[in-house]
Design a protein around this motif. Structure first.
Motif, PDB file in Angstrom:
ATOM      1  N   GLY A   1      49.744 -12.422  21.685  1.00 48.61           N
ATOM      2  CA  GLY A   1      50.568 -12.755  22.847  1.00 48.61           C
ATOM      3  C   GLY A   1      49.888 -13.785  23.737  1.00 48.61           C
ATOM      4  O   GLY A   1      50.521 -14.710  24.244  1.00 48.61           O
TER       5      GLY A   1
ATOM      6  N   ALA B   1      57.153 -10.859  31.429  1.00 47.28           N
ATOM      7  CA  ALA B   1      56.944 -10.180  30.152  1.00 47.28           C
ATOM      8  C   ALA B   1      57.896  -9.005  30.073  1.00 47.28           C
ATOM      9  O   ALA B   1      58.481  -8.594  31.078  1.00 47.28           O
ATOM     10  N   MET B   2      58.065  -8.491  28.848  1.00 47.05           N
ATOM     11  CA  MET B   2      58.988  -7.367  28.678  1.00 47.05           C
ATOM     12  C   MET B   2      58.415  -6.369  27.685  1.00 47.05           C
ATOM     13  O   MET B   2      57.809  -6.751  26.693  1.00 47.05           O
TER      14      MET B   2
ATOM     15  N   ARG C   1      61.117 -20.134  33.114  1.00 49.81           N
ATOM     16  CA  ARG C   1      60.978 -18.694  33.160  1.00 49.81           C
ATOM     17  C   ARG C   1      59.783 -18.224  33.973  1.00 49.81           C
ATOM     18  O   ARG C   1      59.749 -17.073  34.394  1.00 49.81           O
TER      19      ARG C   1
ATOM     20  N   PHE D   1      59.677  -3.129  25.357  1.00 54.59           N
ATOM     21  CA  PHE D   1      60.928  -2.606  24.827  1.00 54.59           C
ATOM     22  C   PHE D   1      60.846  -1.098  24.602  1.00 54.59           C
ATOM     23  O   PHE D   1      59.770  -0.496  24.582  1.00 54.59           O
TER      24      PHE D   1
ATOM     25  N   ARG E   1      68.088  -7.898  29.413  1.00 53.76           N
ATOM     26  CA  ARG E   1      67.889  -9.011  28.472  1.00 53.76           C
ATOM     27  C   ARG E   1      68.432 -10.313  29.047  1.00 53.76           C
ATOM     28  O   ARG E   1      67.885 -11.395  28.790  1.00 53.76           O
TER      29      ARG E   1
ATOM     30  N   LEU F   1      49.095 -10.718  29.881  1.00 61.67           N
ATOM     31  CA  LEU F   1      49.659 -12.031  30.204  1.00 61.67           C
ATOM     32  C   LEU F   1      49.631 -12.298  31.706  1.00 61.67           C
ATOM     33  O   LEU F   1      49.968 -13.391  32.152  1.00 61.67           O
TER      34      LEU F   1
ATOM     35  N   HIS G   1      65.807 -11.463  31.528  1.00 57.85           N
ATOM     36  CA  HIS G   1      64.590 -11.932  30.855  1.00 57.85           C
ATOM     37  C   HIS G   1      64.841 -13.220  30.066  1.00 57.85           C
ATOM     38  O   HIS G   1      63.896 -13.899  29.662  1.00 57.85           O
ATOM     39  N   GLY G   2      66.100 -13.531  29.817  1.00 53.81           N
ATOM     40  CA  GLY G   2      66.408 -14.778  29.109  1.00 53.81           C
ATOM     41  C   GLY G   2      66.585 -14.607  27.607  1.00 53.81           C
ATOM     42  O   GLY G   2      66.682 -15.590  26.879  1.00 53.81           O
ATOM     43  N   LEU G   3      66.619 -13.361  27.132  1.00 54.39           N
ATOM     44  CA  LEU G   3      66.844 -13.151  25.700  1.00 54.39           C
ATOM     45  C   LEU G   3      68.311 -13.324  25.351  1.00 54.39           C
ATOM     46  O   LEU G   3      68.654 -13.600  24.199  1.00 54.39           O
ATOM     47  N   LEU G   4      69.186 -13.146  26.350  1.00 55.51           N
ATOM     48  CA  LEU G   4      70.616 -13.387  26.167  1.00 55.51           C
ATOM     49  C   LEU G   4      71.062 -14.376  27.232  1.00 55.51           C
ATOM     50  O   LEU G   4      70.484 -14.435  28.317  1.00 55.51           O
TER      51      LEU G   4
END
Lengths: 234, 234
Positions: B93, B73-74, B69, B76, B47, B144, B50-53
């Protein structure tokens, strides 16, 4: 006892005959409450979505205040809207006091916090599930809020109907800002209150039955929508 | 956008370090598997990448991308499906990525066929099976056209058949030129899908090695214990 039996009979006759006085009152009630609910939904649901998605200092205080506003007494709302719309009030020039417009304003003020608070709860739960995925796809706050609103749309139906129940059933606010003027601002609840105090039970009973019927019908419809939706969309 | 460089990255929640002093560089090409026991910090590390945190210390840089970025893509562990059709989940998306409506439909159809879900394209995504939902999540990410695809325990909730299908799709996506970075705690999967292993233990990077070397001669004590614990028959 006989009086009450006779009142029931007359009430049913009034309904069966589509008594014009009765139908006018029912029609005005629906017009006011439906308009108010639509306006309250346009204000309340986006507010709920914003509160669910956006984090800002003081957010918890806003949430608590909003939850408290769900229990807002209708007479207090009536009084505040009365002050706002009265001749000397800040919006006095609009000339809305003692018109159906004033009643719409009052019921909108009453319902918007309910819809905002209830939808905030539902949307926040959904956000917990969706947040990472939506952020990963690059959704900003506004887009995420719209996506959430659309995704929980079937739960929102119930919330909007809860607002409708509140609007259609309240007496205090419309009584104060509408004035209960015969043929102009007299709605079901205010008529029931007035006719009961005058001792004219048939009209009050007839309206009472119709009000119950509407609330029941609306809730049955909501249940059907939800059930169909959860079968179809999971 | 690659290489991805982590420089003394740490992530802590209230003084409790979840990721501690992790530095590495990930280059284009080989499939990178982040391996480790539960609680090693694999998912948090992913995360962060990926830049979520945001890291609480250190820096994360995409050396080959001038602004932000890039295309990543991610997927889960538990796929998050929106309440719309399978196709609708993919076009959603693409819409967020700024793809034109016409192009969205074409690309959605392509990836749906590629993951074998064209026959359920118009079914609501949430009524699909767990394996189908995870393939749909892969398709949504694949559509994507990402340079880098992050996968967080993508088969942890799937049965062996669905796992095989997902693993084969990951192979296809990699063959198409996408950099794969995935976490797993499953040694068999790490062997099947990995080219290089980043072994995490207690929030630290314990070891990094090509997959063959890692399993034949783990350099770190932790990795040796993990391999032995997971496969005690060896």
């Amino acid at each position: 006892m006989n009086d009450i039996t006779a009142a029931w009979a007359t009430a049913l006759q009034l309904i069966a005959a589509f008594d014009p006085q009765l139908t006018d009152i029912v029609a005005l009630s629906m017009e006011v409450s439906v308009t108010a609910v639509v306006l309250a939904a346009l204000i309340g649901l986006p507010l709920g979505a914003a509160l669910a998605v956006v984090r800002f200092p003081g957010r918890k205080i806003v949430v608590v205040a909003l939850n408290a506003l769900m229990g807002l007494p209708p007479v207090v709302v009536g009084l505040l809207v009365y002050l706002l719309l009265s001749r000397a009030g800040p919006l006095g020039e609009l000339g809305l006091l003692f018109t159906p417009g004033a009643m719409v304003v009052a019921q909108t003020v009453l319902c918007a916090p309910i819809m905002a608070a209830l939808s905030r709860q539902v949307l926040e739960d959904a956000w917990r599930e969706y947040e990472e995925q939506l952020r990963s796809l690059g959704a900003g706050a506004a887009r995420a809020a719209l996506t959430l609103l659309w995704d929980v749309r079937f739960s929102l139906v119930t919330i909007v109907l809860a607002g409708f129940g509140r609007a259609a059933a309240e007496v205090g606010a419309v009584m104060i800002v509408g004035g209960n003027i015969d043929g102009v601002t007299r709605v079901m609840t205010t008529t029931i209150a007035l006719e009961t105090s005058k001792g004219d039970l048939p009209l009050a009973l007839g309206l009472g039955m119709i009000l119950l019927g509407i609330v029941l019908g609306v809730n049955a419809l909501a249940q059907l929508v939800r059930d169909a939706a959860s079968r179809r969309y999971g | 956008m690659l290489p991805l460089v982590l420089d003394k990255v740490a992530y802590a929640i209230r003084d409790h370090a979840i990721i501690d002093d992790v530095s590495f560089e990930i280059t284009a090409g080989p499939r990178t598997v982040i391996l480790g026991p539960n609680g090693a910090g694999k998912s948090v590390l992913m995360r962060l990448c990926h830049g979520l945190l945001q890291p609480t210390a250190g820096a994360i840089r995409w050396m080959g991308s001038r602004n932000g970025r890039g295309r990543q893509a991610m997927v889960f562990q538990r796929p998050v499906m929106l309440r719309r059709s399978a196709r609708g989940n993919i076009t959603y998306g693409l819409a967020l990525a700024g793809v034109s409506p016409r192009e969205r439909r074409l690309r959605a159809q392509d990836v749906l066929e590629a993951v074998g879900l064209a026959h359920v394209a118009d079914k609501p995504a949430r009524v699909l099976s767990g394996g189908e939902q995870q393939r749909l999540a892969l398709a949504r990410a694949w559509a994507l056209g990402p340079e880098v695809l992050f996968l967080d325990e993508p088969t942890a909730n799937l049965d062996p058949g669905a796992t095989r299908e997902v693993e084969s799709l990951i192979g296809q996506i990699h063959a198409g030129g996408t950099k794969i970075i995935m976490t797993t705690h499953n040694l068999g999967q790490a062997r099947r899908l990995g080219d290089e292993i980043l072994f995490m233990h207690g929030g630290r990077l314990a070891e990094r090695a090509p997959v063959a070397t890692f399993f034949a001669q783990p350099a770190s004590h932790e990795a040796a214990a993990f391999i032995k614990g997971e496969m005690p028959w060896q």
